[in-house]
Design a protein around this motif. Structure first.
Motif, PDB file in Angstrom:
ATOM      1  N   SER A 135      -3.396  10.739  -8.117  1.00  0.00           N
ATOM      2  CA  SER A 135      -4.499  10.759  -9.082  1.00  0.00           C
ATOM      3  C   SER A 135      -5.779  10.243  -8.436  1.00  0.00           C
ATOM      4  O   SER A 135      -6.826  10.200  -9.067  1.00  0.00           O
ATOM      5  N   GLY A 136      -5.705   9.874  -7.175  1.00  0.00           N
ATOM      6  CA  GLY A 136      -6.914   9.449  -6.478  1.00  0.00           C
ATOM      7  C   GLY A 136      -7.176   7.966  -6.637  1.00  0.00           C
ATOM      8  O   GLY A 136      -8.057   7.412  -6.009  1.00  0.00           O
ATOM      9  N   GLY A 137      -6.419   7.336  -7.520  1.00  0.00           N
ATOM     10  CA  GLY A 137      -6.485   5.878  -7.583  1.00  0.00           C
ATOM     11  C   GLY A 137      -5.837   5.405  -6.317  1.00  0.00           C
ATOM     12  O   GLY A 137      -5.045   6.128  -5.723  1.00  0.00           O
ATOM     13  N   ASN A 138      -6.156   4.226  -5.867  1.00  0.00           N
ATOM     14  CA  ASN A 138      -5.357   3.853  -4.714  1.00  0.00           C
ATOM     15  C   ASN A 138      -4.129   3.088  -5.149  1.00  0.00           C
ATOM     16  O   ASN A 138      -4.096   2.448  -6.189  1.00  0.00           O
ATOM     17  N   GLY A 139      -3.082   3.280  -4.411  1.00  0.00           N
ATOM     18  CA  GLY A 139      -1.763   2.852  -4.857  1.00  0.00           C
ATOM     19  C   GLY A 139      -1.389   1.478  -4.365  1.00  0.00           C
ATOM     20  O   GLY A 139      -0.379   1.323  -3.695  1.00  0.00           O
ATOM     21  N   VAL A 140      -2.192   0.494  -4.724  1.00  0.00           N
ATOM     22  CA  VAL A 140      -1.889  -0.864  -4.291  1.00  0.00           C
ATOM     23  C   VAL A 140      -1.160  -1.606  -5.403  1.00  0.00           C
ATOM     24  O   VAL A 140      -1.567  -1.558  -6.561  1.00  0.00           O
ATOM     25  N   VAL A 141      -0.090  -2.269  -5.029  1.00  0.00           N
ATOM     26  CA  VAL A 141       0.647  -3.129  -5.937  1.00  0.00           C
ATOM     27  C   VAL A 141       0.724  -4.487  -5.246  1.00  0.00           C
ATOM     28  O   VAL A 141       0.884  -4.550  -4.024  1.00  0.00           O
ATOM     29  N   ALA A 145      -1.034 -12.788   7.846  1.00  0.00           N
ATOM     30  CA  ALA A 145      -0.842 -12.353   6.456  1.00  0.00           C
ATOM     31  C   ALA A 145      -0.029 -11.061   6.428  1.00  0.00           C
ATOM     32  O   ALA A 145      -0.217 -10.183   7.265  1.00  0.00           O
ATOM     33  N   SER A 146       0.858 -10.972   5.473  1.00  0.00           N
ATOM     34  CA  SER A 146       1.746  -9.816   5.384  1.00  0.00           C
ATOM     35  C   SER A 146       1.229  -8.777   4.402  1.00  0.00           C
ATOM     36  O   SER A 146       0.667  -9.116   3.367  1.00  0.00           O
ATOM     37  N   PHE A 147       1.441  -7.516   4.728  1.00  0.00           N
ATOM     38  CA  PHE A 147       1.282  -6.469   3.725  1.00  0.00           C
ATOM     39  C   PHE A 147       2.367  -5.433   3.951  1.00  0.00           C
ATOM     40  O   PHE A 147       3.025  -5.411   4.995  1.00  0.00           O
ATOM     41  N   LEU A 148       2.603  -4.624   2.937  1.00  0.00           N
ATOM     42  CA  LEU A 148       3.691  -3.664   2.951  1.00  0.00           C
ATOM     43  C   LEU A 148       3.129  -2.255   2.863  1.00  0.00           C
ATOM     44  O   LEU A 148       2.134  -2.020   2.182  1.00  0.00           O
ATOM     45  N   VAL A 149       3.769  -1.343   3.552  1.00  0.00           N
ATOM     46  CA  VAL A 149       3.389   0.070   3.488  1.00  0.00           C
ATOM     47  C   VAL A 149       4.618   0.842   3.022  1.00  0.00           C
ATOM     48  O   VAL A 149       5.725   0.585   3.504  1.00  0.00           O
ATOM     49  N   ALA A 150       4.433   1.755   2.079  1.00  0.00           N
ATOM     50  CA  ALA A 150       5.577   2.456   1.517  1.00  0.00           C
ATOM     51  C   ALA A 150       5.220   3.899   1.203  1.00  0.00           C
ATOM     52  O   ALA A 150       4.080   4.213   0.860  1.00  0.00           O
ATOM     53  N   ASP A 151       6.210   4.769   1.343  1.00  0.00           N
ATOM     54  CA  ASP A 151       6.025   6.140   0.876  1.00  0.00           C
ATOM     55  C   ASP A 151       6.016   6.142  -0.650  1.00  0.00           C
ATOM     56  O   ASP A 151       6.875   5.530  -1.299  1.00  0.00           O
ATOM     57  N   ALA A 152       5.048   6.836  -1.192  1.00  0.00           N
ATOM     58  CA  ALA A 152       4.923   6.870  -2.656  1.00  0.00           C
ATOM     59  C   ALA A 152       5.899   7.882  -3.235  1.00  0.00           C
ATOM     60  O   ALA A 152       5.888   9.056  -2.862  1.00  0.00           O
ATOM     61  N   VAL A 153       6.741   7.400  -4.108  1.00  0.00           N
ATOM     62  CA  VAL A 153       7.642   8.294  -4.832  1.00  0.00           C
ATOM     63  C   VAL A 153       7.565   7.916  -6.311  1.00  0.00           C
ATOM     64  O   VAL A 153       7.127   6.831  -6.656  1.00  0.00           O
ATOM     65  N   ASP A 154       7.953   8.853  -7.175  1.00  0.00           N
ATOM     66  CA  ASP A 154       7.977   8.600  -8.622  1.00  0.00           C
ATOM     67  C   ASP A 154       6.612   8.118  -9.127  1.00  0.00           C
ATOM     68  O   ASP A 154       5.624   8.750  -8.880  1.00  0.00           O
ATOM     69  N   SER A 208       4.634   5.669  -8.267  1.00  0.00           N
ATOM     70  CA  SER A 208       3.596   5.356  -7.287  1.00  0.00           C
ATOM     71  C   SER A 208       2.976   6.634  -6.742  1.00  0.00           C
ATOM     72  O   SER A 208       1.794   6.656  -6.389  1.00  0.00           O
ATOM     73  N   ALA A 209       3.759   7.731  -6.703  1.00  0.00           N
ATOM     74  CA  ALA A 209       3.217   9.006  -6.235  1.00  0.00           C
ATOM     75  C   ALA A 209       2.123   9.498  -7.176  1.00  0.00           C
ATOM     76  O   ALA A 209       1.080   9.987  -6.739  1.00  0.00           O
ATOM     77  N   LYS A 210       2.349   9.333  -8.475  1.00  0.00           N
ATOM     78  CA  LYS A 210       1.327   9.746  -9.453  1.00  0.00           C
ATOM     79  C   LYS A 210       0.036   8.994  -9.223  1.00  0.00           C
ATOM     80  O   LYS A 210      -1.054   9.545  -9.272  1.00  0.00           O
ATOM     81  N   LEU A 211       0.183   7.694  -8.978  1.00  0.00           N
ATOM     82  CA  LEU A 211      -0.982   6.843  -8.763  1.00  0.00           C
ATOM     83  C   LEU A 211      -1.775   7.319  -7.551  1.00  0.00           C
ATOM     84  O   LEU A 211      -2.998   7.483  -7.605  1.00  0.00           O
ATOM     85  N   LEU A 213       0.852  -1.186   0.000  1.00  0.00           N
ATOM     86  CA  LEU A 213       0.000   0.000   0.000  1.00  0.00           C
ATOM     87  C   LEU A 213       0.889   1.239   0.000  1.00  0.00           C
ATOM     88  O   LEU A 213       1.636   1.482   0.954  1.00  0.00           O
ATOM     89  N   PHE A 214       0.805   2.004  -1.071  1.00  0.00           N
ATOM     90  CA  PHE A 214       1.559   3.255  -1.118  1.00  0.00           C
ATOM     91  C   PHE A 214       0.726   4.368  -0.516  1.00  0.00           C
ATOM     92  O   PHE A 214      -0.480   4.452  -0.749  1.00  0.00           O
ATOM     93  N   VAL A 215       1.385   5.207   0.256  1.00  0.00           N
ATOM     94  CA  VAL A 215       0.710   6.387   0.794  1.00  0.00           C
ATOM     95  C   VAL A 215       1.542   7.615   0.432  1.00  0.00           C
ATOM     96  O   VAL A 215       2.743   7.504   0.168  1.00  0.00           O
ATOM     97  N   GLU A 216       0.881   8.762   0.402  1.00  0.00           N
ATOM     98  CA  GLU A 216       1.566   9.999   0.038  1.00  0.00           C
ATOM     99  C   GLU A 216       2.761  10.221   0.972  1.00  0.00           C
ATOM    100  O   GLU A 216       2.599  10.218   2.199  1.00  0.00           O
TER     101      GLU A 216
END
Lengths: 165, 165
Positions: B95-101, B78-87, B89-92, B28-31
């Motif tokens: 843009s209001g889409g949610n940034g899940v990869v 269950a594992s999940f990852l949290v990351a600062d959105a850069v490049d 992923s930041a656009k994603l 999950l990318f966050v701003e």
């Protein structure tokens, strides 16, 4: 910081009941009626294993295939769900956002929602019976401060079929 | 239907090598730089347990906290990852889409990508060394026919610290 400390309020609600989760499953919504295609794709592409599937009994016309309420797949021991997007989830998918919801299974949905809200999440609507979603049972939702939607539901029943009617 | 059947082509590439995955983790990318706050939130809201965290050594100014490349959390095993959105992923995220990869860990990234592409996914860019993402190592991405991004990476190293300087 004080999120675990019950406040001295007028209400005598249980102070921070212990909330535990028995499963965490991302649910991927796809434009209806492509969920079945998506399941086939995830099997072919990632060797995902289908664990279970619940279908929407209602269909618009007799010749239509029923929509997929939720198909559970596993990769590397981790579960995820694929579902045809209808109603709110359809708007999400059509708006170009991706339609991922994170399902958390718990026996105590109200307490789980209360705890999430006290930590900063926003509750979405009421807890309701919701056939098929996440394995069925009672379902409630919150949006977290980062825009992600978390859905709380009672634990997925083992596939025994519908008990009622 | 023929996705498992190697075609008789000119290239003598290995025919459908077996691809196996050792982990599946939604990321999950966050701003940026809110990933740290998000980790705190997921701990408070869902009693998530932090398993590991990798930070971006680069920061824009000395007084800034380093960005979170990837923090791994667990709920219900269950594992999940949290990351600062850069490049990208930041656009994603913006843009209001949610940034899940969806991260899939595999020892054989190229074969995994080839298999996904033969099933209908579209490869995004080249496989590259990518510090920190998904636990580090080599990383490649595909977009599936339903708009979801799947990231293949070599399995997360156990936390032993950097071996090389």
């Amino acid at each position: 910081m004080a999120s675990e400390t019950p406040q001295n309020g007028a209400a005598s609600e249980t102070a921070s009941p212990v909330v535990s989760f028995v499963a965490f499953k991302p649910q991927l919504f796809v434009e209806a009626p492509k969920a079945n295609d998506a399941v086939v794709f995830y099997k072919n592409a990632f060797a995902a294993e289908e664990v279970s599937r619940s279908l929407n009994a209602k269909r618009k016309a007799d010749q239509e295939l029923p929509l997929v309420l939720s198909a559970e797949l596993k990769i590397a021991g981790a579960s995820f769900l694929v579902a045809d997007a209808v109603d709110d989830s359809a708007k999400l998918v059509k708006s170009g956002g991706n339609g991922v919801v994170f399902c958390l299974e718990s026996e105590n949905i109200e307490a789980a929602i209360a705890k999430a809200v006290s930590a900063g999440a926003v509750a979405e609507g009421e807890v309701a019976e919701c056939e098929g979603a996440c394995g069925g049972g009672r379902v409630g939702k919150v949006t977290d401060p980062y825009g992600y939607v978390w859905q709380f539901c009672t634990p997925a029943k083992k596939a025994v079929g519908d008990v009622e009617a």
